[in-house]
Design an enzyme around this catalytic site. Structure first.
Site, mmCIF file in Angstrom:
data_model
loop_
_atom_site.group_PDB
_atom_site.id
_atom_site.type_symbol
_atom_site.label_atom_id
_atom_site.label_comp_id
_atom_site.label_asym_id
_atom_site.label_seq_id
_atom_site.Cartn_x
_atom_site.Cartn_y
_atom_site.Cartn_z
ATOM 1 N N ASP A 110 70.567 25.953 24.052
ATOM 2 C CA ASP A 110 69.650 24.892 24.458
ATOM 3 C C ASP A 110 68.217 25.231 24.040
ATOM 4 O O ASP A 110 67.766 26.365 24.220
ATOM 5 C CB ASP A 110 69.726 24.780 25.996
ATOM 6 C CG ASP A 110 69.026 23.554 26.533
ATOM 7 O OD1 ASP A 110 69.419 22.440 26.174
ATOM 8 O OD2 ASP A 110 68.071 23.714 27.324
ATOM 9 N N GLU A 151 70.317 24.202 19.274
ATOM 10 C CA GLU A 151 69.716 22.881 19.433
ATOM 11 C C GLU A 151 68.281 22.959 18.942
ATOM 12 O O GLU A 151 67.470 23.726 19.452
ATOM 13 C CB GLU A 151 69.713 22.438 20.899
ATOM 14 C CG GLU A 151 69.197 21.013 21.021
ATOM 15 C CD GLU A 151 68.560 20.688 22.356
ATOM 16 O OE1 GLU A 151 68.535 19.506 22.725
ATOM 17 O OE2 GLU A 151 68.059 21.607 23.045
HETATM 18 C C1 GLC Z 1 68.167 20.074 25.960
HETATM 19 C C2 GLC Z 1 69.317 19.391 26.636
HETATM 20 C C3 GLC Z 1 68.782 18.355 27.554
HETATM 21 C C4 GLC Z 1 67.915 19.041 28.584
HETATM 22 C C5 GLC Z 1 66.833 19.879 27.925
HETATM 23 C C6 GLC Z 1 66.183 20.825 28.884
HETATM 24 O O1 GLC Z 1 67.442 19.229 25.143
HETATM 25 O O2 GLC Z 1 70.207 18.871 25.690
HETATM 26 O O3 GLC Z 1 69.789 17.618 28.181
HETATM 27 O O4 GLC Z 1 67.318 18.090 29.408
HETATM 28 O O5 GLC Z 1 67.361 20.687 26.912
HETATM 29 O O6 GLC Z 1 67.072 21.838 29.249
#
Ligand code: GLC
Length: 528
Positions: free
Chosen positions: A195, A250
């Site tokens: 994440d 991500e």
């Molecule tokens: C990422 C996740 C999202 C979350 C954010 C903070 O972007 O995919 O759902 O709100 O991180 O953890």
């Protein structure tokens, strides 16, 4: 390494556990529900699942506010349920990837509670980013990125105020996450989805941003620091020591210069490729997006997973059903009734997009419900909304609840088999989903679900080790590429039917063909 790593062209199914299947009947999905539905995933033909967080959490951000990184929230089950799920999935040849959230924790994490109870300047506070004065950074969810505590200090949170950011320069933090990685690797996970992977380290000076800079501007002093890349390399060594495990980052950037350092030797293996999520439905734009993504990974030991949907973005069928000149955020306008959604057209395009995604090289991520062609749920009442984006913007931005509604499995009315008895689901399901359920679509040979099932099977048969796409011209408005001599994808993203190029057979079509004409918003896989 001579063998081809499993994750390179895997089809990975993203499960949002709270909304997948509810075995204990409390209106929220759970691990036992996932386990009971493994046969569904086998039939779909996926290689792996990625579970978004199921860790103990106050659920201020759907579980991305983690209070304990090494346990299961009771609403989702127990560690024994997790082990049983991994074992059963392995028995079906399905690997399990879990989410790791290294940028922040929940305000309920014991270390943050200790930090609040401790003095300014204390070692407990040093694990987080406390300062006497905030800088001007804004939260990704709206409002300032700093919250003041009782003694006057401020702590940094790039997301919700209940999600304090870690100080990765404190040795306890990397040590904690090494333990977290090993904890789940020892339990047999195939890897991690990381994440907010680029934000772990911040520029130590915490410089103000030029006034008016949007929080997601790139580059920024809270992303892409060299120490983050070094930490990823350390993680890679840990993964490699366990064999064929993978990490997928991500990273909401498709700028080649930003991406390149993450894709170097010794870095973690994959970075999500989100570019198609914001590409308007036009052949030229899709081709450019695909070519630049393929170019970013060319010659590197990596592939970029293709994503059309996830739990953070409006459903594809809805995005493609609105005027494409405003695709970047159709939901907000749609929710306000300011723009029209042509649901059927959006679904037709989403079917064509599925054949494009699954014909591309590299892995493909399918978010639960994407294979059912679900639309964004637009009419969730304000008092049922849970996304912190909604609350932090005082309702000005509706946020992501509409793509997180519990899945419809069977039956004519809520909860559509999500639980096996009537229950109030944590987000309300629409009244018109009877035709969208897994059961209804399984019985319909032309359904989106059956399109996905067939496409995943044919992809394995025809595209296993096929070369990168070679684009060719199949007429105005078309996106067309071969993957080696025997296979071609042709998609019509234009307004008028086009003649299909020479081919020997049709493997799969996203919608009916008109003789040798490919209608608008339709894609085919052909043999040549
Ligand atoms: C990422 C996740 C999202 C979350 C954010 C903070 O972007 O995919 O759902 O709100 O991180 O953890």
């Amino acid at each position: 390494m001579s063998h081809r790593e499993w994750w390179r062209d895997a089809v990975v199914y993203q499960i949002y556990p709270r909304s997948f299947a509810d075995a204990d009947g409390d209106g929220q999905g759970d691990l036992a529900g996932i386990r009971a539905r493994l046969p569904y995933l086998v039939e779909l033909g996926v290689d792996a699942v990625w579970l978004t967080p199921f860790y103990p959490s106050p659920m201020a951000d759907g579980g991305y506010d983690v209070a304990d990184f090494c346990d299961v929230d009771p609403r989702f089950g127990t560690l024994a349920d997790f082990d049983a799920l991994v074992a059963d999935a392995a028995g079906h040849g399905i690997r399990v990837i879990v989410d790791i959230v290294p940028n922040h924790c929940s305000a309920e994490h014991p270390w943050f509670k200790q930090a609040l109870a401790a003095e300014p300047g204390s070692p407990a506070r040093e694990r987080f980013i406390f300062r006497d004065e905030p800088n001007n950074w804004q939260s990704m969810f709206g409002g300032p990125a700093w919250t003041q505590v009782e003694d006057g200090q401020w702590y940094l949170h790039l997301f919700d105020s209940s999600q304090p950011d870690w100080n990765w320069r404190h040795p306890d933090v990397p040590a904690l996450f090494e333990d977290v990685l090993r904890f789940w690797l020892d339990r047999g996970v195939a890897g991690f989805r990381v994440d907010v992977a680029g934000a772990m380290f911040k520029d130590a000076a915490l410089p103000d941003l030029p006034p008016g800079t949007p929080p997601d501007a790139e580059p920024s002093p809270y992303s892409h620091q060299p120490e983050t890349l070094a930490e990823h390399r350390r993680w890679r060594k840990i993964l490699d020591s366990y064999g064929d495990r993978v990490a997928i980052l991500e990273q909401w950037s498709d700028n080649p210069e930003t991406m390149a350092p993450y894709l170097g030797d010794g870095q973690l293996q994959q970075v999500f490729n989100f570019t198609l999520m914001s590409t308007p439905w036009s052949a030229a734009d899709w081709r450019a997006a695909i070519e630049s993504s393929v170019a970013i990974t060319a010659g590197r030991p990596v592939t970029a997973p293709w994503v059309l949907e996830n739990h953070d973005a409006p459903r594809l069928a809805t995005r493609l059903g609105v005027d494409q000149s405003i695709i970047r955020n159709p939901t907000e306008e749609a929710l306000r009734g300011e723009i029209d959604i042509d649901r059927e057209r959006g679904l037709r395009r989403a079917r064509a997009a599925a054949l494009i995604q699954l014909a591309l090289p590299g892995s493909a991520y399918v978010y639960q419900g994407q294979e059912l062609g679900l639309h964004e749920v637009l009419d969730i009442p304000a008092d049922r909304r849970e996304d912190p984006i909604f609350t932090r913007t005082a309702g000005a931005i509706f946020g992501r609840d509409g793509c997180r509604v519990p899945l419809p499995w069977s039956g004519d009315a809520p909860p559509y088999g999500f639980a096996d008895h009537p229950v109030r689901t944590w987000l309300p399901q629409p009244g018109d989903w009877a035709g969208q359920t897994v059961a209804a679509q399984s019985a319909d040979p032309g359904s989106m679900l059956n399109l996905y099932r067939t496409a995943v099977r044919l992809r394995r048969e025809h595209l296993g080790s096929a070369p990168d796409p070679a684009f060719f011209d199949a007429g105005p408005g078309t996106l067309a590429f071969t993957r080696g001599p025997g296979f071609a994808l042709v998609a019509n993203l234009g307004e008028e039917p086009v003649a299909l190029p020479a081919h020997t057979g049709t493997l799969l079509a996203s919608g009916p063909l008109e003789g040798d004409l490919l209608p608008a918003d339709t894609a085919v896989w052909v043999s040549r």
